[in-house]
Design a protein around this motif. Structure first.
Motif, mmCIF file in Angstrom:
data_model
loop_
_atom_site.group_PDB
_atom_site.id
_atom_site.type_symbol
_atom_site.label_atom_id
_atom_site.label_comp_id
_atom_site.label_asym_id
_atom_site.label_seq_id
_atom_site.Cartn_x
_atom_site.Cartn_y
_atom_site.Cartn_z
ATOM 1 N N THR A 12 -44.074 -11.570 -37.701
ATOM 2 C CA THR A 12 -43.865 -10.492 -36.748
ATOM 3 C C THR A 12 -43.732 -9.198 -37.536
ATOM 4 O OG1 THR A 12 -42.703 -11.998 -35.256
ATOM 5 C CG2 THR A 12 -42.372 -9.641 -34.898
ATOM 6 N N SER A 13 -44.618 -8.258 -37.264
ATOM 7 C CA SER A 13 -44.587 -6.961 -37.930
ATOM 8 C C SER A 13 -44.160 -5.895 -36.944
ATOM 9 C CB SER A 13 -45.961 -6.603 -38.495
ATOM 10 O OG SER A 13 -46.362 -7.555 -39.441
ATOM 11 N N GLU A 14 -43.587 -4.824 -37.481
ATOM 12 C CA GLU A 14 -43.080 -3.754 -36.630
ATOM 13 C C GLU A 14 -43.523 -2.417 -37.207
ATOM 14 O OE1 GLU A 14 -38.714 -2.488 -36.543
ATOM 15 O OE2 GLU A 14 -38.904 -3.799 -34.793
ATOM 16 N N ALA A 15 -43.966 -1.529 -36.345
ATOM 17 C CA ALA A 15 -44.335 -0.175 -36.757
ATOM 18 C C ALA A 15 -43.674 0.817 -35.803
ATOM 19 C CB ALA A 15 -45.846 0.003 -36.728
ATOM 20 N N HIS A 16 -43.183 1.897 -36.358
ATOM 21 C CA HIS A 16 -42.612 2.978 -35.553
ATOM 22 C C HIS A 16 -43.635 4.102 -35.555
ATOM 23 C CE1 HIS A 16 -38.372 1.379 -35.568
ATOM 24 N NE2 HIS A 16 -39.010 0.579 -36.411
ATOM 25 N N ILE A 17 -44.219 4.377 -34.386
ATOM 26 C CA ILE A 17 -45.281 5.376 -34.297
ATOM 27 C C ILE A 17 -44.937 6.408 -33.237
ATOM 28 C CG2 ILE A 17 -47.101 3.811 -35.096
ATOM 29 C CD1 ILE A 17 -47.913 3.374 -32.203
ATOM 30 N N ASP A 18 -45.510 7.576 -33.374
ATOM 31 C CA ASP A 18 -45.353 8.636 -32.377
ATOM 32 C C ASP A 18 -46.532 8.584 -31.423
ATOM 33 O OD1 ASP A 18 -42.976 9.742 -33.457
ATOM 34 O OD2 ASP A 18 -44.167 10.744 -35.013
ATOM 35 N N ILE A 19 -46.223 8.627 -30.137
ATOM 36 C CA ILE A 19 -47.239 8.588 -29.093
ATOM 37 C C ILE A 19 -47.161 9.905 -28.333
ATOM 38 C CG2 ILE A 19 -47.955 7.439 -26.959
ATOM 39 C CD1 ILE A 19 -46.921 4.850 -28.094
ATOM 40 N N PRO A 20 -48.305 10.502 -28.005
ATOM 41 C CA PRO A 20 -48.281 11.764 -27.260
ATOM 42 C C PRO A 20 -47.555 11.612 -25.915
ATOM 43 C CG PRO A 20 -50.493 11.283 -28.071
ATOM 44 C CD PRO A 20 -49.655 10.077 -28.328
ATOM 45 N N ASP A 34 -56.333 1.514 -30.096
ATOM 46 C CA ASP A 34 -57.246 2.330 -30.900
ATOM 47 C C ASP A 34 -56.664 2.608 -32.285
ATOM 48 O OD1 ASP A 34 -58.984 2.387 -28.743
ATOM 49 O OD2 ASP A 34 -58.414 4.418 -28.114
ATOM 50 N N LEU A 35 -55.362 2.887 -32.340
ATOM 51 C CA LEU A 35 -54.696 3.151 -33.609
ATOM 52 C C LEU A 35 -54.760 1.918 -34.511
ATOM 53 C CD1 LEU A 35 -53.113 5.515 -34.890
ATOM 54 C CD2 LEU A 35 -51.034 4.487 -33.987
ATOM 55 N N TYR A 36 -54.510 0.751 -33.938
ATOM 56 C CA TYR A 36 -54.557 -0.500 -34.705
ATOM 57 C C TYR A 36 -55.981 -0.798 -35.164
ATOM 58 C CZ TYR A 36 -54.072 -5.356 -36.052
ATOM 59 O OH TYR A 36 -54.104 -6.525 -36.758
ATOM 60 N N ASN A 37 -56.945 -0.694 -34.246
ATOM 61 C CA ASN A 37 -58.335 -1.015 -34.576
ATOM 62 C C ASN A 37 -58.923 -0.074 -35.627
ATOM 63 O OD1 ASN A 37 -58.448 -3.237 -32.905
ATOM 64 N ND2 ASN A 37 -59.275 -2.110 -31.175
ATOM 65 N N SER A 38 -58.444 1.157 -35.681
ATOM 66 C CA SER A 38 -58.959 2.112 -36.660
ATOM 67 C C SER A 38 -58.407 1.841 -38.057
ATOM 68 C CB SER A 38 -58.604 3.544 -36.250
ATOM 69 O OG SER A 38 -57.194 3.764 -36.402
ATOM 70 N N GLY A 39 -57.358 1.001 -38.139
ATOM 71 C CA GLY A 39 -56.745 0.698 -39.421
ATOM 72 C C GLY A 39 -55.652 1.673 -39.812
ATOM 73 N N LYS A 40 -55.433 2.702 -39.005
ATOM 74 C CA LYS A 40 -54.418 3.713 -39.334
ATOM 75 C C LYS A 40 -53.002 3.179 -39.191
ATOM 76 C CE LYS A 40 -57.399 7.524 -38.077
ATOM 77 N NZ LYS A 40 -57.663 8.595 -37.113
ATOM 78 N N MET A 41 -52.802 2.186 -38.339
ATOM 79 C CA MET A 41 -51.464 1.660 -38.127
ATOM 80 C C MET A 41 -51.109 0.589 -39.158
ATOM 81 S SD MET A 41 -49.641 0.485 -34.572
ATOM 82 C CE MET A 41 -50.405 -1.084 -34.353
ATOM 83 N N LEU A 42 -52.082 0.000 -39.822
ATOM 84 C CA LEU A 42 -51.817 -1.086 -40.758
ATOM 85 C C LEU A 42 -50.888 -0.669 -41.885
ATOM 86 C CD1 LEU A 42 -55.303 -2.817 -41.011
ATOM 87 C CD2 LEU A 42 -53.315 -3.520 -39.691
ATOM 88 N N THR A 43 -50.984 0.575 -42.333
ATOM 89 C CA THR A 43 -50.114 1.030 -43.424
ATOM 90 C C THR A 43 -48.676 1.220 -42.956
ATOM 91 O OG1 THR A 43 -50.720 3.333 -43.003
ATOM 92 C CG2 THR A 43 -52.008 2.145 -44.663
ATOM 93 N N ASP A 44 -48.474 1.343 -41.651
ATOM 94 C CA ASP A 44 -47.127 1.535 -41.104
ATOM 95 C C ASP A 44 -46.444 0.223 -40.740
ATOM 96 O OD1 ASP A 44 -47.345 4.268 -41.328
ATOM 97 O OD2 ASP A 44 -48.155 4.515 -39.313
ATOM 98 N N LEU A 45 -47.185 -0.889 -40.743
ATOM 99 C CA LEU A 45 -46.611 -2.164 -40.334
ATOM 100 C C LEU A 45 -45.719 -2.723 -41.434
ATOM 101 C CD1 LEU A 45 -49.616 -3.917 -38.565
ATOM 102 C CD2 LEU A 45 -47.569 -3.008 -37.501
ATOM 103 N N ASN A 46 -44.511 -3.050 -41.075
ATOM 104 C CA ASN A 46 -43.571 -3.687 -41.994
ATOM 105 C C ASN A 46 -43.275 -5.075 -41.464
ATOM 106 O OD1 ASN A 46 -43.117 -1.398 -43.701
ATOM 107 N ND2 ASN A 46 -41.947 -0.506 -42.035
ATOM 108 N N ILE A 47 -43.218 -6.042 -42.369
ATOM 109 C CA ILE A 47 -42.883 -7.396 -41.934
ATOM 110 C C ILE A 47 -41.451 -7.384 -41.435
ATOM 111 C CG2 ILE A 47 -42.532 -9.790 -42.654
ATOM 112 C CD1 ILE A 47 -44.890 -9.460 -44.546
ATOM 113 N N PHE A 48 -41.298 -7.736 -40.181
ATOM 114 C CA PHE A 48 -40.011 -7.708 -39.514
ATOM 115 C C PHE A 48 -39.343 -9.076 -39.582
ATOM 116 C CE2 PHE A 48 -37.567 -7.977 -35.469
ATOM 117 C CZ PHE A 48 -36.653 -6.968 -35.730
ATOM 118 N N ARG A 49 -40.164 -10.117 -39.423
ATOM 119 C CA ARG A 49 -39.618 -11.478 -39.419
ATOM 120 C C ARG A 49 -40.760 -12.457 -39.685
ATOM 121 N NH1 ARG A 49 -37.754 -11.968 -34.215
ATOM 122 N NH2 ARG A 49 -39.531 -13.164 -33.561
ATOM 123 N N VAL A 50 -40.446 -13.538 -40.388
ATOM 124 C CA VAL A 50 -41.399 -14.620 -40.607
ATOM 125 C C VAL A 50 -40.742 -15.896 -40.107
ATOM 126 C CG1 VAL A 50 -42.717 -15.937 -42.289
ATOM 127 C CG2 VAL A 50 -42.397 -13.478 -42.625
#
Length: 71
Positions: A12-20, A34-50
């Motif tokens: 389980t990964s978690e990202a904190h993002i700003d939405i308009p 769209d943010l996930y598919n573009s790859g822009k959110m991948l750098t913000d994802l932190n492993i939250f739980r395994v």
């Protein structure tokens, strides 16, 4: 002897993002998709739980007498 070990985990990964502001629910879902598919959110994802799901091992028969397992 050769053994194939399979470990299944649910990550389980978690990202904190700003939405308009002013977006309705479908637009928010599309924005995040769209943010996930573009790859822009991948750098913000932190492993939250395994969560450990399962582990299994299968012995593989080999024709080679000196097969070994290395870790």
């Amino acid at each position: 002897m050769k053994v194939i070990v399979t470990v299944v985990e649910k990550i389980t990964s978690e990202a904190h993002i700003d939405i308009p502001n002013g977006l309705d629910e479908p637009a928010i879902k599309q924005y995040i998709t769209d943010l996930y598919n573009s790859g822009k959110m991948l750098t913000d994802l932190n492993i939250f739980r395994v969560d450990f799901e399962s582990i299994s091992a299968r012995i593989v028969k080999s024709c080679f007498p000196n097969d070994s397992i290395s870790a």
